[in-house]
Write an enzyme that holds these catalytic residues in place. Structure first.
Site, PDB file in Angstrom:
ATOM      1  N   LYS A 135       0.842  -1.202   0.000  1.00 35.89           N
ATOM      2  CA  LYS A 135       0.000   0.000   0.000  1.00 35.89           C
ATOM      3  C   LYS A 135       0.873   1.246   0.000  1.00 35.89           C
ATOM      4  O   LYS A 135       1.976   1.240   0.555  1.00 35.89           O
ATOM      5  CB  LYS A 135      -0.901  -0.004   1.242  1.00 35.89           C
ATOM      6  CG  LYS A 135      -1.920  -1.130   1.258  1.00 35.89           C
ATOM      7  CD  LYS A 135      -2.972  -0.871   2.310  1.00 35.89           C
ATOM      8  CE  LYS A 135      -2.993  -1.795   3.450  1.00 35.89           C
ATOM      9  NZ  LYS A 135      -2.262  -2.220   4.432  1.00 35.89           N
TER      10      LYS A 135
ATOM     11  N   LYS B 103       4.175  -3.755 -21.994  1.00 34.92           N
ATOM     12  CA  LYS B 103       5.298  -2.818 -21.984  1.00 34.92           C
ATOM     13  C   LYS B 103       6.615  -3.603 -22.097  1.00 34.92           C
ATOM     14  O   LYS B 103       6.803  -4.623 -21.430  1.00 34.92           O
ATOM     15  CB  LYS B 103       5.263  -2.041 -20.661  1.00 34.92           C
ATOM     16  CG  LYS B 103       6.297  -0.945 -20.588  1.00 34.92           C
ATOM     17  CD  LYS B 103       6.109  -0.107 -19.338  1.00 34.92           C
ATOM     18  CE  LYS B 103       7.019   1.078 -19.391  1.00 34.92           C
ATOM     19  NZ  LYS B 103       8.119   1.114 -18.536  1.00 34.92           N
TER      20      LYS B 103
ATOM     21  N   LYS C  73      12.888  -5.710 -19.525  1.00 32.51           N
ATOM     22  CA  LYS C  73      13.826  -6.821 -19.362  1.00 32.51           C
ATOM     23  C   LYS C  73      13.245  -7.908 -18.467  1.00 32.51           C
ATOM     24  O   LYS C  73      13.340  -9.095 -18.765  1.00 32.51           O
ATOM     25  CB  LYS C  73      15.114  -6.237 -18.756  1.00 32.51           C
ATOM     26  CG  LYS C  73      16.226  -7.207 -18.567  1.00 32.51           C
ATOM     27  CD  LYS C  73      17.405  -6.575 -17.821  1.00 32.51           C
ATOM     28  CE  LYS C  73      17.000  -5.965 -16.505  1.00 32.51           C
ATOM     29  NZ  LYS C  73      18.021  -5.921 -15.470  1.00 32.51           N
TER      30      LYS C  73
END
Ligand code: TRP
Length: 338
Positions: free
Chosen positions: A124, A203, A206
């Site tokens: 959180k 996206k 690596k």
């Protein structure tokens, strides 16, 4: 008129991939004619998350990134390419900035929170105060990276905008507290860049194993493109596709690397005249061609084993000259001269 000054940088956490190139590096190469450029390999920043010896070792990654910078077309005659930890003044300015930076400015940084969440360090947002001091404070180090060169602008992506805003706040506060306009307030240079998705359409990253490296050979590129996801509703050639609407990653690549045929490809895909295998084969060849200049430069760089060391040394000297002058001024206004 004097050229405006830019500072850019990347963390050496791995070899550079197409996402790094299209999203940043290509733009830097374009900017080096117009601006006075300082381009940094941010190795201390890499340690904010990878402080337990990265594999391969950090110095090897630094070398790989330097080669990637040069292969992409950064020209050491136009742009000072240097390693952050070679210019110790960054650390001194970071320390001094830490004295005047209120903690709430760091705790509210959305990019740091997101990074901490992605790394599994917090669940959180409220837990952000539990992370390491270096990670929480890295935007202050980044402010030092930028302001030590009195940069006018910083070419960055959206995610870095909070850091540039912090840099401006620190500059303003410093100038106010010490009664002198030592630092300019740099602008974020947000350039519209092409989005290159990873092989799976997500996206490119690596850690996701979905990347094409700038250093990949033509055969590796061909093999990787074969595995690329396409329109999920087009299973057979005879199924009509809708590459734009369904976000086909191969089509996103055609739009960047095969502009002249994009329209035809879209039409043929929609009319079920072009299958995904053929479409990707065509794409692989265009991508291999587009990256040829980068491969040629890389071959020349690798044929000259002294080159990278020489470039980084020259960059260090150029960076140090400016950094030292700024620090003299900073020490003076802060009463640290003796
Ligand atoms: N934080 C940047 C990133 O993760 C890297 C970086 C460090 C940087 N120092 C910088 C970028 C200074 C621009 C200017 O990509």
């Amino acid at each position: 008129m004097e050229k405006k000054r830019i500072l850019s940088g990347m963390r050496p956490t791995g070899k550079l991939h197409l996402g790094n190139y299209e999203g940043a590096l290509k733009n830097w190469v374009a900017l080096q004619d117009e601006y006075q450029m300082f381009t940094m390999i941010a190795d201390w920043h890499a340690l904010t998350t990878e402080y337990i010896r990265a594999q391969p070792e950090l110095h090897e990654l630094i070398e790989e990134v330097a080669i990637d910078y040069l292969a992409a077309g950064l020209d050491p005659d136009k742009c000072a390419i240097f390693v952050q930890s070679d210019v110790k003044e960054h650390a001194e300015l970071h320390l001094l900035f830490s004295m005047i930076t209120p903690t709430p400015w760091l705790i509210r940084n959305p990019t740091v929170k997101e990074q901490a969440r992605d790394l599994g360090l917090i669940e959180k947002d409220e837990e952000i105060t539990s992370i390491n001091y270096g990670l929480l404070g890295y935007p202050v180090l980044q402010a030092a990276d930028i302001l030590i060169y009195k940069a006018d602008a910083v070419p960055v992506g959206e995610d870095q905008v909070p850091h540039i805003e912090l840099t401006r706040q620190i500059a303003r506060r410093f100038n106010y507290l010490y009664g002198k306009e030592v630092f300019p307030e740099p602008e974020a240079l947000l350039t519209k860049v092409a989005r290159v998705p990873g092989l799976d359409g997500k996206k490119m990253s690596k850690s996701q194993g979905n990347v094409i490296y700038l250093s990949d050979s033509p055969d590796i590129i061909r093999d990787k493109i074969k595995t690329m996801f396409t329109d999920p509703l087009k299973v057979y050639r005879t199924d009509p596709g809708d590459p734009e609407v369904r976000g086909c990653p191969a089509f996103a690549y055609h739009k960047i690397y095969n502009t002249s045929e994009t329209e035809q490809i879209e039409t043929d895909c929609k009319q079920a005249k072009l299958g995904c295998v053929d479409c990707k084969q065509l794409l692989a060849e265009r991508l291999v061609e587009a990256l040829q200049p980068i491969r040629d430069r890389r071959a020349a760089i690798e044929a000259n084993p002294k080159l990278v060391g020489d470039v980084l040394e020259k960059g260090e000297e150029e960076a140090e000259e400016v950094a030292k002058a700024t620090m003299n001024e900073v020490r003076h206004v802060m009463g640290l001269e003796h």
